[in-house]
Design a protein around this motif. Structure first.
Motif, short mmCIF file in Angstrom:
data_model
loop_
_atom_site.label_atom_id
_atom_site.label_comp_id
_atom_site.label_asym_id
_atom_site.label_seq_id
_atom_site.Cartn_x
_atom_site.Cartn_y
_atom_site.Cartn_z
N LEU A 13 71.16 45.89 50.26
CA LEU A 13 70.77 44.74 51.07
C LEU A 13 71.97 44.09 51.71
N SER A 14 73.05 43.90 50.95
CA SER A 14 74.22 43.24 51.48
C SER A 14 74.90 44.08 52.55
N LEU A 15 74.74 45.41 52.49
CA LEU A 15 75.35 46.29 53.47
C LEU A 15 74.74 46.07 54.85
N TYR A 16 73.41 45.88 54.90
CA TYR A 16 72.73 45.75 56.18
C TYR A 16 72.36 44.31 56.53
N SER A 17 72.52 43.41 55.60
CA SER A 17 72.06 42.04 55.83
C SER A 17 72.91 41.36 56.89
N GLN A 18 72.26 40.53 57.70
CA GLN A 18 72.93 39.74 58.71
C GLN A 18 72.07 38.53 59.01
N ILE A 63 66.19 30.65 62.42
CA ILE A 63 67.14 31.34 61.54
C ILE A 63 66.49 32.65 61.10
N GLY A 64 67.20 33.76 61.30
CA GLY A 64 66.68 35.06 60.91
C GLY A 64 67.61 35.76 59.94
N TYR A 65 67.01 36.52 59.03
CA TYR A 65 67.77 37.27 58.03
C TYR A 65 67.33 38.72 58.06
N ASP A 66 68.28 39.62 58.38
CA ASP A 66 67.99 41.05 58.41
C ASP A 66 67.92 41.59 56.98
N ILE A 67 66.75 42.07 56.58
CA ILE A 67 66.66 42.64 55.23
C ILE A 67 67.11 44.10 55.22
N ASN A 68 67.10 44.75 56.38
CA ASN A 68 67.71 46.06 56.56
C ASN A 68 67.90 46.27 58.05
N LYS A 69 68.18 47.50 58.49
CA LYS A 69 68.47 47.76 59.90
C LYS A 69 67.24 47.61 60.80
N LYS A 70 66.05 47.66 60.23
CA LYS A 70 64.84 47.68 61.05
C LYS A 70 63.99 46.42 60.96
N TYR A 71 64.18 45.62 59.92
CA TYR A 71 63.26 44.49 59.70
C TYR A 71 64.02 43.19 59.43
N GLN A 72 63.44 42.11 59.93
CA GLN A 72 64.01 40.78 59.75
C GLN A 72 62.91 39.80 59.39
N LYS A 102 55.94 22.73 65.33
CA LYS A 102 55.43 24.05 65.02
C LYS A 102 56.39 24.85 64.14
N PRO A 103 56.49 24.56 62.86
CA PRO A 103 57.26 25.44 61.98
C PRO A 103 56.48 26.72 61.71
N THR A 104 57.17 27.85 61.74
CA THR A 104 56.50 29.15 61.60
C THR A 104 57.36 30.11 60.80
N VAL A 105 56.75 30.79 59.86
CA VAL A 105 57.42 31.88 59.14
C VAL A 105 57.24 33.15 59.96
N MET A 106 58.37 33.82 60.29
CA MET A 106 58.36 34.95 61.20
C MET A 106 58.74 36.25 60.50
N ALA A 107 58.25 37.36 61.06
CA ALA A 107 58.65 38.71 60.63
C ALA A 107 58.85 39.54 61.89
N TYR A 108 59.96 40.30 61.95
CA TYR A 108 60.31 41.06 63.15
C TYR A 108 60.60 42.53 62.84
N TYR A 109 60.35 43.35 63.84
CA TYR A 109 60.87 44.72 63.87
C TYR A 109 62.07 44.72 64.79
#
Length: 215
Positions: A13-18, A63-72, A102-109
């Motif tokens: 996780l720490s390797l890809y996290s951003q 604020i976004g957190y990359d959990i790996n290279k493909k998903y945030q 409008k607070p919103t929990v987001m998920a991205y590809y």
């Protein structure tokens, strides 16, 4: 063995996290039929009715957190501002404005590349509306509020400006359902022409510009 597996997982996780932080503003084109019909029936002059889609200003931060290279995953906060005032033969003076939080929990590809990152995703969260309305027969503004929820679909692109600073452009489609407006005494606004209480439920399309910083 379990400790070794956990260490490997966190290392991965720490390797890809951003983390990226974004802020900006934009314009949204909003269709809010119940609220628009209310203004057109009681206040807007016949030769200057509000259109089906009206423009509003919207400020946002995310604020976004990359959990790996493909998903945030991330959290977005948007602040929408709407106002309308008129002096006419129909209703004299009329002034109304509202803000919607409008607070919103987001998920991205994620689609990353050299000097850019594209994000496609959506989310859900609560919606909070505070409205002030002043009519010709009143010297004070009456306050109303509504609470509900909303969903959003969003596409956002980040382009490198220098170091860790990026320019950001995005577009979103929102369906917000704060519900009926009421005051502190639970008194609602009724539209006699439709025999219903006024709400600020809406569909909107927005374009946003901003800047991002990647950590």
């Amino acid at each position: 063995m379990k400790k070794i597996i956990l260490i490997l997982m966190f290392s991965s996780l720490s390797l890809y996290s951003q983390i990226d932080v974004t802020a900006g503003m934009g314009v949204s084109f909003v269709n809010q039929p119940s609220f628009t019909d209310y203004i057109n029936y009681y206040f807007a002059p016949g030769d200057d009715q509000l259109p089906s889609f009206g423009s509003t200003v919207e400020f946002f931060g995310e604020i976004g957190y990359d959990i790996n290279k493909k998903y945030q995953v991330g959290v977005e906060y948007a602040h929408q501002i709407y106002s309308y005032n008129v002096t006419s033969y129909k209703a004299g003076f009329y002034d109304v404005s509202y803000t919607q939080l409008k607070p919103t929990v987001m998920a991205y590809y994620l689609i990353p590349g050299p000097g850019y990152k594209l994000k496609l995703g959506g989310g859900v969260g609560p919606r909070f509306v505070n409205m002030e309305e002043q009519k010709a027969n009143s010297v004070t503004k009456q306050e109303f509020s509504a609470t509900g929820f909303g969903i959003v679909l969003k596409a956002m692109g980040h382009t490198l400006l220098g170091d860790n600073l990026y320019a950001t452009i995005g577009a979103d489609l929102r369906y917000d359902m704060p519900g009926e407006l009421s005051d502190d005494n639970d008194t609602t606004i009724n539209n006699i022409s439709l025999n219903e209480n006024v709400n600020v439920n809406s569909i909107s399309i927005g374009v946003k510009l901003g800047v991002s910083y990647f950590f």
